[in-house]
Design a protein around this motif. Structure first.
Motif, PDB file in Angstrom:
ATOM      1  N   HIS A 201     -23.343  30.267 -17.426  1.00 26.66           N
ATOM      2  CA  HIS A 201     -22.167  30.016 -16.896  1.00 26.66           C
ATOM      3  C   HIS A 201     -21.381  29.577 -18.095  1.00 26.66           C
ATOM      4  O   HIS A 201     -21.854  28.782 -18.864  1.00 26.66           O
ATOM      5  N   THR A 202     -20.164  29.907 -18.323  1.00 27.82           N
ATOM      6  CA  THR A 202     -19.268  29.379 -19.447  1.00 27.82           C
ATOM      7  C   THR A 202     -18.369  28.319 -18.778  1.00 27.82           C
ATOM      8  O   THR A 202     -17.433  28.819 -17.958  1.00 27.82           O
ATOM      9  N   TYR A 203     -18.254  27.065 -19.306  1.00 26.32           N
ATOM     10  CA  TYR A 203     -17.099  26.154 -18.765  1.00 26.32           C
ATOM     11  C   TYR A 203     -16.165  26.247 -19.758  1.00 26.32           C
ATOM     12  O   TYR A 203     -16.712  25.499 -21.007  1.00 26.32           O
ATOM     13  N   ASP A 204     -14.980  26.622 -19.759  1.00 24.66           N
ATOM     14  CA  ASP A 204     -14.099  26.459 -20.704  1.00 24.66           C
ATOM     15  C   ASP A 204     -14.702  26.643 -22.298  1.00 24.66           C
ATOM     16  O   ASP A 204     -14.824  25.767 -23.032  1.00 24.66           O
ATOM     17  N   LYS A 205     -14.931  27.715 -22.390  1.00 19.52           N
ATOM     18  CA  LYS A 205     -15.590  28.145 -23.848  1.00 19.52           C
ATOM     19  C   LYS A 205     -16.851  27.638 -23.883  1.00 19.52           C
ATOM     20  O   LYS A 205     -17.621  28.147 -24.894  1.00 19.52           O
ATOM     21  N   ILE A 206     -17.610  26.799 -23.124  1.00 17.32           N
ATOM     22  CA  ILE A 206     -19.082  26.383 -23.225  1.00 17.32           C
ATOM     23  C   ILE A 206     -19.956  26.941 -22.429  1.00 17.32           C
ATOM     24  O   ILE A 206     -20.034  27.074 -21.260  1.00 17.32           O
ATOM     25  N   ARG A 207     -20.719  27.927 -23.248  1.00 21.17           N
ATOM     26  CA  ARG A 207     -21.804  28.668 -22.524  1.00 21.17           C
ATOM     27  C   ARG A 207     -23.076  28.061 -22.264  1.00 21.17           C
ATOM     28  O   ARG A 207     -23.572  27.431 -23.251  1.00 21.17           O
ATOM     29  N   THR A 208     -23.425  27.908 -20.945  1.00 18.62           N
ATOM     30  CA  THR A 208     -24.522  27.088 -20.660  1.00 18.62           C
ATOM     31  C   THR A 208     -25.564  28.067 -20.095  1.00 18.62           C
ATOM     32  O   THR A 208     -25.392  29.106 -19.470  1.00 18.62           O
ATOM     33  N   VAL A 209     -26.846  27.502 -19.906  1.00 21.74           N
ATOM     34  CA  VAL A 209     -28.075  28.178 -19.134  1.00 21.74           C
ATOM     35  C   VAL A 209     -28.444  26.981 -18.035  1.00 21.74           C
ATOM     36  O   VAL A 209     -28.769  26.159 -18.568  1.00 21.74           O
TER      37      VAL A 209
END
Ligand code: C2O
Ligand code: CU
Length: 474
Positions: A201-209
């Motif tokens: 998931h990407t929160y405001d350009k921050i891709r996370t797993v």
């Protein structure tokens, strides 16, 4: 003379502005618009249904009303800051104080009951069970299957977990904003003991797993089932560095007779899920997730960090054919879903806007079916951008891409990546009465009008776009 010049100038201005004004006026989405009254009915070459007859409202399509729940979950939605491990905190939306929300698990056949409490999401919200063929009343689309659940309100969803597999849930109210800011979670039906989830998931350009940024680590059994979930707006390549794998499921459906893959990536469509079976070597493996700093390492010690493989698994030819539950060659209706783009107005705003069969939202085709129809559809994209196409309430079968017939395992999907200049033929069985969104899962595209719906004969909805709850599904 000056007066005559003024008259000519005013007349010329009117000639230019009057049609613009007309187009502007035409593009406004009326307040209280019903999904039943959009654009025009498209019967796909099948018989037209008599107007106005009514079997059931979407709200009545709730076949599991009086059974006790096997799984009960209460989700409280809030507007607040939350932690992104590895990155710091961000302001957004949470479910039970976290984003992603709690993972929901159920066994196949369980009755799942989820009570949504909106404590403080200001625009209201809903929950949609992406990929799960729920009854229409439980589909969670604001303005189509329910009203947005406003702050202080509660809504209970109940559905039977009919098909085992990897799914996710998200808000379907102002979804382009609410999903990005945190209102989503994982849903697994019949999890196994060797599961590893990788929800990207990407929160405001921050891709996370799984909500975390950077290299995330998990332990794994010798043979792991990796459940890849792409909750973003664009396609993501994923690969396994340090081991081979098999693609064992696509969008929740098992692949028939998967074969070993080495040195290739898989494409996970926006909204889509891919399950991999990975036999771990004695060392750790790294799961590449789109090539950025966020990766998932399974196992202990150093993990390899190679580049993205250039080759991709092609689901059109992967695995082995199997029997189908219906015959696409005897389709009752055939629809075209041609995606284009042109300058104009959308809801009063000038720009370059998406078109469906040459029409702009809300003047789009409604795909009309009767329960039991076998339906085929051509998805053709000439819009210049990729679109991950998502039909609610049904699994669709891929028949061909650019004229090349599918030769592998039946490729069942609910989120299909349609690149620019690509044409897919798909088929499905109309076996779930309701009114079902059929839209691009690049959620800003949907908010810009790349959305229509499939509507069953005799099914009506009392819900409306906008109105007192400000229903705005996209
Ligand atoms: Cu995952 Cu209409 O949405
Ligand atoms: Cu799109």
């Amino acid at each position: 003379m000056p007066r005559r010049r003024t008259v000519v100038a005013v007349a010329a201005t009117l000639v230019v502005l009057a049609p613009l004004g007309w187009f502007w006026q035409q593009s406004l989405v009326p307040d209280g618009l019903s999904a039943m009254d959009m654009g025009y009915a498209d019967y796909g070459g099948g018989p037209a249904m008599p107007a106005g007859h009514h079997h059931a409202g979407v709200g009545e399509l709730k076949p599991v009303a009086d059974r006790a729940a096997d799984v009960s979950v209460r989700l409280v939605a809030r507007s607040e800051r939350f932690e992104i491990p590895g990155r710091g905190s961000m302001a957004g939306y949470t479910l039970n104080h976290t984003s992603p929300g709690p993972q929901i698990t159920a066994k196949q056949g369980d009755l799942v009951e989820v009570t949504l409490v909106n404590e403080s999401v200001p625009d209201g919200m809903t929950l949609h069970w992406h990929g799960v063929d729920v009854p229409a009343a439980e589909d969670g689309v604001a303005g189509v299957t329910q009203d947005a659940v406003l702050p202080g309100q509660t809504f209970t969803y109940r559905f039977v977990a009919v098909d085992a597999g990897t799914y996710w849930y998200h808000s379907h109210q102002v979804s382009h904003e609410q999903v990005k800011k945190g209102l989503y979670g994982v849903l697994v039906i019949s999890p196994g003991t060797t599961d590893v989830v990788a929800a990207v998931h990407t929160y405001d350009k921050i891709r996370t797993v799984n909500g975390g940024y950077g290299e995330r680590r998990v332990a794994g059994a010798p043979t792991v089932r990796l459940r890849l979930i792409n909750t973003d707006n664009g396609p993501m390549a994923a690969w396994v560095d340090g081991a081979g794998y098999k693609v064992i499921a696509v969008d929740g459906t098992a692949v028939n007779a998967p074969t070993p893959v080495e040195g290739k990536a898989v494409l996970v469509t926006a909204g889509g899920r891919i399950d991999l079976e990975i036999t771990l070597p004695s060392k750790a493996v790294r799961i590449g997730l789109g090539g950025g700093p966020t990766t998932l390492v399974i196992g202990e010690g150093d993990a390899p960090a190679g580049p993205e493989p250039a080759d991709r698994v092609d689901l059109l030819s992967y695995g082995t054919p199997a029997a189908l539950p219906f015959d696409p060659a005897t389709a009752d209706r055939h629809f075209e879903y041609r995606i284009g783009r042109r300058p104009g107005f959308f809801d009063g705003k000038p720009g370059l806007w998406w078109t469906i069969n040459g029409h702009q939202f809300p003047d789009v085709p409604m795909f009309m079916v009767t329960e039991g129809d076998v339906v085929t559809m051509t998805l053709k994209n000439t819009s210049g951008q990729v679109h991950p196409m998502h039909l609610h309430g049904h699994h669709v079968l891929v028949l061909s891409r650019d004229g090349t017939r599918a030769t592998g395992s039946p490729w069942w999907t609910d989120s299909l990546n349609v690149e620019d200049d690509e044409t897919y033929e798909i088929a499905f069985l109309a076996d779930n009465p309701g009114i079902w969104m059929d839209h691009c899962h690049n959620l800003p595209h949907a908010a810009q009008g790349l959305v229509t719906h499939l509507m069953y004969e005799g099914v009506t909805t009392p819900f409306r776009l906008n109105g007192p709850n400000k229903n705005q599904p996209e």
